[in-house]
Write an enzyme that holds these catalytic residues in place. Structure first.
Site, mmCIF file in Angstrom:
data_model
loop_
_atom_site.group_PDB
_atom_site.id
_atom_site.type_symbol
_atom_site.label_atom_id
_atom_site.label_comp_id
_atom_site.label_asym_id
_atom_site.label_seq_id
_atom_site.Cartn_x
_atom_site.Cartn_y
_atom_site.Cartn_z
ATOM 1 C CG HIS A 184 54.226 1.402 30.687
ATOM 2 N ND1 HIS A 184 53.287 0.905 29.821
ATOM 3 C CD2 HIS A 184 55.310 0.590 30.558
ATOM 4 C CE1 HIS A 184 53.775 -0.147 29.189
ATOM 5 N NE2 HIS A 184 55.017 -0.358 29.617
ATOM 6 C CG HIS A 239 59.747 -1.971 31.520
ATOM 7 N ND1 HIS A 239 59.158 -3.141 31.930
ATOM 8 C CD2 HIS A 239 58.884 -1.401 30.631
ATOM 9 C CE1 HIS A 239 58.001 -3.281 31.307
ATOM 10 N NE2 HIS A 239 57.803 -2.234 30.514
ATOM 11 C CG HIS A 287 53.354 -4.819 29.503
ATOM 12 N ND1 HIS A 287 53.614 -4.614 30.831
ATOM 13 C CD2 HIS A 287 54.229 -4.035 28.815
ATOM 14 C CE1 HIS A 287 54.611 -3.741 30.939
ATOM 15 N NE2 HIS A 287 55.013 -3.375 29.733
ATOM 16 C CD GLU A 300 54.390 -3.615 23.766
ATOM 17 O OE1 GLU A 300 54.397 -4.571 24.553
ATOM 18 O OE2 GLU A 300 55.394 -2.877 23.571
ATOM 19 C CG ASP A 311 57.520 0.477 27.220
ATOM 20 O OD1 ASP A 311 57.553 -0.181 28.276
ATOM 21 O OD2 ASP A 311 57.172 -0.020 26.129
ATOM 22 C CG ASP A 312 61.643 -0.409 27.886
ATOM 23 O OD1 ASP A 312 61.963 -0.896 28.987
ATOM 24 O OD2 ASP A 312 60.645 -0.790 27.232
#
Ligand code: ADE
Ligand code: ZN
Length: 345
Positions: free
Chosen positions: A16, A18, A195, A198, A275-276
């Site tokens: 996961h 991006h 997603h 969240e 994630d990021d």
């Protein structure tokens, strides 16, 4: 051996992340200068100072602004190659990465986005030994018709794509609104993620399951819903959890009560992800270390999470087995090398 030392060489997955969210502030500023894009910040330090959010929507505004600096196939190649180099250094063996061509609509052709990403993945397989794959995600604040158009737009690359997902602003945009998108993606033969849970409620996770999704990105809201936890366990649908993201986006107040081991102990397949990473202050090993520190995880628990990562991946069965065996090997070697501080009575 400390938990931090154990995590460093632990064979890991990243399921996961991006790609647009892997843009380091230095690269953001460099790409902006190269492509003539005006940003509200002049230096990487100013960018970093801006990375504080009240929630997902505020983060997404910065994230989409960051996307505007990427213009060419070479930019996407560089971005992906840089991420995969950091992932390899972090002990990642298998990276399943998201990219959203809708972030670049009207600015960058899908051929340049996917061409750059796929070339970098091929390079990293031979140069770094990282097994990379890409999933295309649609943005849920756009319409389902646009999501369906995305499937047509990426069709020429389908054989090189691992799957399809859904991301973006969650509240008010439930998975059920994309039921036809998921059905069409499934008919085309893609693996499916979404997603859900969240910022949104457990009900969104249920809806994602009802849409035939095979893996839930985040899913933390499910932890408070025993019937849903049982469904995730029984249907074998993994959660790709992102502790530092959840902390920075104020999904949780702190990591002390982070429910990942409770979910694991209840039989759900859970994995640790970033994630990021630059936006949330850590790559995948940082996320493992944060959990080790705040939950007091033993090396055995860290190894269990890493094995779950391989099991949650969409890799072929023999690669999953090899990943699980590599984690067991690391655990055995670490146990043989010296007394384990974290496991001591
Ligand atoms: N896109 C990038 N990061 C995201 C997140 N944490 N949630 C939803 N969409 C995203
Ligand atoms: Zn995400």
């Amino acid at each position: 051996m400390t938990a931090a030392d154990f995590v460093a060489a632990l064979p890991k997955t990243e399921l996961h992340v991006h790609l647009e969210g892997t843009l380091e502030p230095e690269d953001l500023v460099r790409f902006a200068a190269r492509n003539g894009v005006e940003l509200p910040w002049r230096s990487p330090d100013e960018v970093r100072a801006a990375y504080s959010y009240t929630g997902l929507d505020e983060f997404l505004r910065l994230y989409y602004l960051g996307c505007t600096v990427l213009h060419t196939r070479a930019d996407f190649h560089e971005l992906t190659a840089a991420y995969l180099r950091r992932a390899a250094a972090d002990g990642v063996r298998r990276a399943e990465m998201f990219v959203s061509p809708q972030s670049f609509l009207g600015r960058v052709a899908v051929a340049d986005v996917l061409g750059g990403v796929l070339d970098a993945i091929a390079d990293a397989r031979t140069d770094l030994g990282v097994d990379g794959a890409v999933l295309v995600i649609a943005q849920r604040h756009r319409t389902e018709a646009e999501a369906l158009e995305l499937l047509d737009a990426v069709a020429p690359w389908q054989d090189s794509l691992l799957g399809v997902g859904l991301g973006g602003a969650e509240l008010g945009n439930p998975p059920s609104r994309f039921a036809r998108f998921f059905a069409d993606a499934r008919r085309r033969g893609y693996r499916l993620t979404c997603h859900a849970g969240e910022e949104g409620p457990a009900g969104y996770v249920r809806e994602a399951l009802d849409c035939g999704v095979e893996r839930i990105d985040h899913g933390i809201a499910a932890a408070d819903d025993p019937a849903l936890v049982a469904r995730l366990r029984d249907e074998g649908v993994p959660l790709t959890m992102c502790p530092l993201s959840n902390l920075r986006l104020r999904v949780v107040d702190d990591l002390a009560g982070y429910p990942i081991m409770a979910l694991h102990d209840a039989g759900v397949v859970v994995s640790v992800n970033s994630d990021d990473p630059p936006y949330f202050g850590g790559y995948v090993a940082d996320n493992h270390r944060a959990l080790a520190e705040h939950l007091g995880l033993s090396t055995a628990q860290l190894a269990a999470l890493a094995r779950s990562g391989f099991r949650a991946s969409f890799a072929p069965a023999d690669e999953i087995a090899a990943g699980v065996a590599a984690v067991e090997d690391h655990e055995a070697r670490a146990a043989g090398s010296q007394p384990n501080v974290a496991d001591a009575p």
